[in-house]
Design a protein around this motif. Structure first.
Motif, PDB file in Angstrom:
ATOM      1  N   MET A 172      15.360 -90.140  40.891  1.00 16.65           N
ATOM      2  CA  MET A 172      15.248 -88.871  40.188  1.00 16.65           C
ATOM      3  C   MET A 172      13.805 -88.648  39.756  1.00 16.65           C
ATOM      4  SD  MET A 172      16.926 -89.598  36.420  1.00 16.65           S
ATOM      5  CE  MET A 172      16.367 -88.025  35.754  1.00 16.65           C
ATOM      6  N   ASN A 173      13.456 -87.379  39.583  1.00 12.41           N
ATOM      7  CA  ASN A 173      12.132 -86.998  39.109  1.00 12.41           C
ATOM      8  C   ASN A 173      12.320 -86.103  37.894  1.00 12.41           C
ATOM      9  OD1 ASN A 173       9.548 -85.899  38.677  1.00 12.41           O
ATOM     10  ND2 ASN A 173       9.047 -85.975  40.858  1.00 12.41           N
ATOM     11  N   ASP A 174      11.900 -86.595  36.726  1.00 11.07           N
ATOM     12  CA  ASP A 174      12.042 -85.843  35.484  1.00 11.07           C
ATOM     13  C   ASP A 174      10.728 -85.190  35.064  1.00 11.07           C
ATOM     14  OD1 ASP A 174      10.550 -88.000  34.743  1.00 11.07           O
ATOM     15  OD2 ASP A 174      11.958 -88.768  33.248  1.00 11.07           O
ATOM     16  N   LYS A 229      17.138 -78.378  33.060  1.00 14.39           N
ATOM     17  CA  LYS A 229      15.796 -78.950  32.968  1.00 14.39           C
ATOM     18  C   LYS A 229      15.182 -79.005  34.360  1.00 14.39           C
ATOM     19  CE  LYS A 229      14.642 -82.183  30.049  1.00 14.39           C
ATOM     20  NZ  LYS A 229      14.009 -81.438  28.959  1.00 14.39           N
ATOM     21  N   VAL A 243      20.561 -87.087  30.345  1.00 14.71           N
ATOM     22  CA  VAL A 243      19.221 -86.512  30.415  1.00 14.71           C
ATOM     23  C   VAL A 243      18.939 -85.514  29.313  1.00 14.71           C
ATOM     24  CG1 VAL A 243      19.023 -86.864  32.885  1.00 14.71           C
ATOM     25  CG2 VAL A 243      20.044 -84.761  32.039  1.00 14.71           C
ATOM     26  N   ASN A 282      18.956 -80.033  38.266  1.00 17.83           N
ATOM     27  CA  ASN A 282      19.598 -79.865  36.968  1.00 17.83           C
ATOM     28  C   ASN A 282      19.521 -78.400  36.553  1.00 17.83           C
ATOM     29  OD1 ASN A 282      20.079 -79.860  34.096  1.00 17.83           O
ATOM     30  ND2 ASN A 282      19.625 -82.044  34.067  1.00 17.83           N
ATOM     31  N   TYR A 305      14.500 -81.129  36.505  1.00 19.27           N
ATOM     32  CA  TYR A 305      14.769 -82.452  37.062  1.00 19.27           C
ATOM     33  C   TYR A 305      15.313 -82.293  38.475  1.00 19.27           C
ATOM     34  CZ  TYR A 305      14.582 -84.695  32.407  1.00 19.27           C
ATOM     35  OH  TYR A 305      14.202 -85.172  31.188  1.00 19.27           O
ATOM     36  N   TYR A 361      17.108 -84.707  41.832  1.00 17.20           N
ATOM     37  CA  TYR A 361      17.793 -85.945  42.165  1.00 17.20           C
ATOM     38  C   TYR A 361      17.941 -86.024  43.681  1.00 17.20           C
ATOM     39  CZ  TYR A 361      19.164 -84.883  37.363  1.00 17.20           C
ATOM     40  OH  TYR A 361      19.151 -84.528  36.041  1.00 17.20           O
TER      41      TYR A 361
END
Length: 385
Positions: free
Chosen positions: A210-212, A188, A282, A185, A190, A192
């Motif tokens: 995904m990893n936020d 941010k 997001v 992203n 993030y 995917y």
């Protein structure tokens, strides 16, 4: 190795151009283009009777007859190089290498090109790395297939502020997980990942995670159950002006359910391209940051071409850390003019055409890059002696 491009103003691809020609095979090319400099950064496997090697090269994508400058990164039983550009314009490369029966993922980046092993060594069991660099904060992330018993899982490792973090599991199941692709992203921290997943040779689905920042989420099936199978996915992240309601465009090959061709009584799927638009609410656009955005303007490099000194400068709306660096066309840092905290206001900069060791640089094309946390701009500088 040939290259072609399609200008943004045209629907027609230009005639392919030979960039690299040897009496050998060139495999698995991976290309990324710096939008600030139009320099293409290319990596691929060269295979000849003398063995295999990872080649890295760079060229001007806008030139009528581009010339590839290149050198060897690594050699041996190497495969599947992947390349990404950092926010400072430096290329980062990951690839797979086998030593005997043991396989591992390796990584390097400009300007020092120090090779690091970033995965465990697994017997006949590591393949297909994919690399991305976050434009938000410069974090490097690499995903790959890793054998776990009789199946393959998806693993990831991230490099945050030049420090490699512990290995992560993106997916760990009893099923077959292959062809991972990662993107990120712009607004941010993030990441995917999509990959193909199967319990047998035919029934493949496209999974997504995904990893936020809180860890990798449980995989989501994007393609549904497909009897003929879905394979070889690709993902690209699209951001709007706010970063809210961003989209990921996902494509993959999906087999035709009609067995049009049989080989040894087993059908070979005929692949169609499917495209999926995935919606990510997001948030986290530029307006969501706590501090007021810094407004920066960079002065035009002058004179250009330059025979004596190079003049440039910038204005900045508030106190901030500013970096002003000179790169050559390969992405190597030649001169760090400024890297530190500056006060708000106008700043004039004079560069004496020397590198970090005080040596005068030869004639050629260089790139002067100005960076803050929220601003990046590059100006081309032509030096004449």
């Amino acid at each position: 190795m040939v290259y072609s491009r399609k200008p943004a103003s045209s629907s027609v691809w230009i005639e392919p151009i030979v960039l690299y020609s040897e009496e050998s095979m060139q495999k698995t090319p991976c290309l990324v283009v710096d939008p600030n400099t139009n320099i293409g950064h290319l990596t691929f496997v060269n295979e000849s009777v003398f063995g295999k090697k990872i080649v890295y090269g760079w060229f001007d994508t806008q030139a009528q007859s581009p010339i590839l400058d290149y050198f060897t990164i690594d050699q041996g039983e190497v495969s599947n190089p992947s390349i990404g550009l950092g926010i400072d314009g430096r290329p980062h490369i990951a690839w797979c290498k086998a030593t005997g029966l043991m396989r591992a993922i390796y990584y390097t980046c400009a300007p020092d090109w120090i090779i690091e092993q970033i995965s465990s060594s697994v017997k006949n069991g590591i393949f297909a790395p994919d690399l991305v660099v976050s434009p938000y904060n410069g974090t490097v992330a690499v995903v790959w297939e890793e054998k776990n018993g009789s199946s393959f899982d998806i693993r990831c490792r991230r490099k945050v502020a030049d420090v490699w973090q512990p290995l992560e599991w993106v997916c760990q199941t009893a099923e077959e997980s292959r062809h991972p692709v990662i993107t990120t992203n712009a607004f941010k921290d993030y990441f995917y990942v999509i990959w193909a997943d199967s319990t047998d040779d035919y029934d493949w689905e496209i999974l997504f995670s995904m990893n936020d920042g809180s860890g990798w989420q449980s995989p989501e099936n994007l393609s549904g159950f497909t009897y003929a199978g879905s394979k070889n996915p690709q993902i690209g992240f699209l951001s709007n002006e706010t970063g809210v309601g961003d989209m990921a465009l996902i494509s993959y090959g999906e087999g035709n359910s009609d067995p049009l061709l049989t080989v040894n009584s087993r059908y070979v799927p005929v692949y169609d391209i499917k495209t999926v638009a995935k919606f990510f609410p997001v948030g986290g656009g530029p307006q969501a940051r706590e501090r007021e955005p810094v407004n920066v303007e960079m002065c035009v490099v002058s004179p250009n071409p330059a025979t004596q000194v190079v003049n440039t400068g910038f204005s900045i709306s508030r106190d901030a850390v500013v970096k002003l660096v000179v790169y050559d066309v390969s992405g190597r840092v030649i001169k760090t003019i400024l890297n530190g905290y500056v006060n708000a206001g106008m700043h004039k900069v004079i560069w004496d055409k020397t590198d970090d060791f005080g040596r005068r640089l030869p004639s050629g094309v260089y790139f002067v890059r100005l960076e803050t946390d929220e601003f990046r701009k590059t100006e081309k500088a032509i030096l004449l002696r």
